[in-house]
Scaffold this motif. Structure first.
Motif, PDB file in Angstrom:
ATOM      1  N   ARG A 129     -32.085 -46.623  -8.961  1.00  0.00           N
ATOM      2  CA  ARG A 129     -32.804 -47.425  -9.960  1.00  0.00           C
ATOM      3  C   ARG A 129     -32.277 -47.138 -11.363  1.00  0.00           C
ATOM      4  NH1 ARG A 129     -35.358 -51.306 -11.337  1.00  0.00           N
ATOM      5  NH2 ARG A 129     -37.049 -51.336 -12.840  1.00  0.00           N
ATOM      6  N   GLU A 130     -31.781 -45.934 -11.573  1.00  0.00           N
ATOM      7  CA  GLU A 130     -31.215 -45.565 -12.884  1.00  0.00           C
ATOM      8  C   GLU A 130     -30.087 -46.483 -13.293  1.00  0.00           C
ATOM      9  OE1 GLU A 130     -27.968 -43.688 -15.198  1.00  0.00           O
ATOM     10  OE2 GLU A 130     -27.981 -44.033 -13.012  1.00  0.00           O
ATOM     11  N   THR A 131     -29.402 -47.088 -12.320  1.00  0.00           N
ATOM     12  CA  THR A 131     -28.229 -47.904 -12.645  1.00  0.00           C
ATOM     13  C   THR A 131     -28.581 -49.194 -13.379  1.00  0.00           C
ATOM     14  OG1 THR A 131     -28.241 -48.975 -10.460  1.00  0.00           O
ATOM     15  CG2 THR A 131     -26.887 -46.980 -10.720  1.00  0.00           C
ATOM     16  N   ALA A 132     -29.852 -49.604 -13.356  1.00  0.00           N
ATOM     17  CA  ALA A 132     -30.246 -50.780 -14.131  1.00  0.00           C
ATOM     18  C   ALA A 132     -29.986 -50.538 -15.613  1.00  0.00           C
ATOM     19  CB  ALA A 132     -31.717 -51.114 -13.890  1.00  0.00           C
ATOM     20  N   ALA A 133     -30.219 -49.306 -16.053  1.00  0.00           N
ATOM     21  CA  ALA A 133     -29.959 -48.964 -17.455  1.00  0.00           C
ATOM     22  C   ALA A 133     -28.470 -49.075 -17.770  1.00  0.00           C
ATOM     23  CB  ALA A 133     -30.468 -47.553 -17.735  1.00  0.00           C
ATOM     24  N   ARG A 134     -27.632 -48.702 -16.807  1.00  0.00           N
ATOM     25  CA  ARG A 134     -26.184 -48.810 -17.010  1.00  0.00           C
ATOM     26  C   ARG A 134     -25.761 -50.273 -17.122  1.00  0.00           C
ATOM     27  NH1 ARG A 134     -23.151 -44.452 -13.165  1.00  0.00           N
ATOM     28  NH2 ARG A 134     -24.877 -43.044 -12.691  1.00  0.00           N
TER      29      ARG A 134
END
Length: 363
Positions: A129-134
């Motif tokens: 889910r952290e990759t949405a920020a990327r």
């Protein structure tokens, strides 16, 4: 926790957990005066968000981005750009069964051993889910690169043992149109149908499958990349290997190049009528000596099968006792359809950073 920032001049720092209030990113070093197309940023996030189709996780997140700082009257101000993406559809109860049990091939054991504490709700900070920020940060990088005519284009080139043929990119718009016409995001429609059927078959079995994403960066100028440790392909490799579930990176001829002779592998230089320098082949993948040579930059990223499967597996608990665990909740049977946008985002961040760094390479 260190290791949450990426890049030098164009630098991002992400924050947040899978089941926390929100995730987000701070982009620092973006030049002032860049028009910020919020609709483009949101469209990039929409392509990555969960719940898109039958072959992705059914978690429902709008992934609506909020820009908190760094812009004024639709343009960047040169100050840090803060973006926030609220979490709206957490089901933490889906993970109550593994509070003290380590899921095979997840980050549960390593995080717990390293920090003495872990967020068992979807993996916390280790969640994809952290990759949405990327992707949100990568959209800013893409907007910057577009001012220079640089395009970053990726698609799913394999699922399991199903491989798509090499795709010739004539225009970014046409490529994206073909890719986005199918739910697996493969730029070859016939192969896409095979891939979708295979993923759906695996999903119904309660299992998962891996695949590869191929990426091409077009119109990249000569000279991006820094000797010795910040070679362009080295930074691209680090960027890709930092993505969840990535187990391999190769550029140009990759591992196949090791099977070739030098006489076969060398890219012969030619001068075009317009005075530009090209190479007859592109086994170098657009990078020589760690520096871009003006040819398309080409690389592949291999993703392992998603670790959460819907069948019983043996494991151990936090006390070292034997245990069993079965996957619950909402998970992707194959990560690559959504990973396409993550690969593009990380590639854009690398190129944007090196483009800015190259501005000071000579008088």
């Amino acid at each position: 926790m260190a290791g949450n920032s990426f890049g030098q001049l164009f630098r991002i720092t992400t924050f947040g957990e899978s089941h926390g209030v929100a995730i987000g990113v701070i982009v620092d070093g973006c030049p002032a005066g860049l028009p910020v197309d919020i609709e483009f940023i949101q469209a990039e996030l929409d392509k990555r968000k969960p719940g898109q189709s039958k072959i992705t996780t059914q978690r429902k997140e709008a992934d609506t981005v909020q820009i908190l700082s760094g812009t004024f009257e639709g343009k960047t101000t040169g100050t840090p750009i803060a973006m926030l993406i609220p979490n709206e559809d957490q089901r933490s109860k889906d993970y109550s069964h593994n509070t003290d049990v380590f899921r095979p091939s997840h980050a549960d054991y390593t995080y717990f051993t390293k920090y003495g504490i872990r967020d068992h709700r979807g993996g916390g900070r280790s969640s994809a889910r952290e990759t949405a920020a990327r992707v949100a940060a990568g959209a800013i990088a893409k907007l910057l690169l577009k001012t220079q005519g640089i395009e970053v284009l990726a698609h799913v080139s394999s699922v399991g043992k199903i491989d798509a043929p090499n795709i010739s990119i004539t225009s970014a718009q046409e490529f994206e149109s073909i890719r986005e016409a199918n739910i697996v995001r493969c730029a070859d429609p016939a192969t896409a149908e095979e891939m979708i059927a295979r993923i759906d078959e695996i999903r119904k079995q309660g299992d998962t499958i891996g695949g590869k994403v191929s990426c091409t960066i077009t119109n990249c100028p000569v000279g991006l990349g820094e000797p010795v440790f910040d070679k362009l392909h080295a930074d691209l490799g680090k960027a890709m290997l930092s993505i969840n579930a990535v187990h391999g990176f190769e550029y140009g001829s990759g591992f196949t190049g090791s099977e070739m002779l030098g006489s076969e592998h060398n890219d012969i230089f030619i001068k075009e009528p317009d005075g530009s320098v090209k190479t007859l082949t592109n086994f170098s993948g657009g990078i020589q000596g760690g520096i871009s040579n003006g040819m398309p930059i080409e690389f592949k990223v291999a993703f392992k099968p998603v670790a959460t499967i819907m069948t019983n597996q043996n494991t151990i608990d936090a006390e070292g006792n034997d245990a069993q665990i079965q996957g619950k909740g909402r998970h992707d049977p194959c990560v690559v359809p959504r990973a396409v946008l993550i690969v593009e985002a990380m590639a854009a961040l690398v190129v944007a950073d090196h483009w800015l760094r190259n501005k000071g390479s000579k008088l």
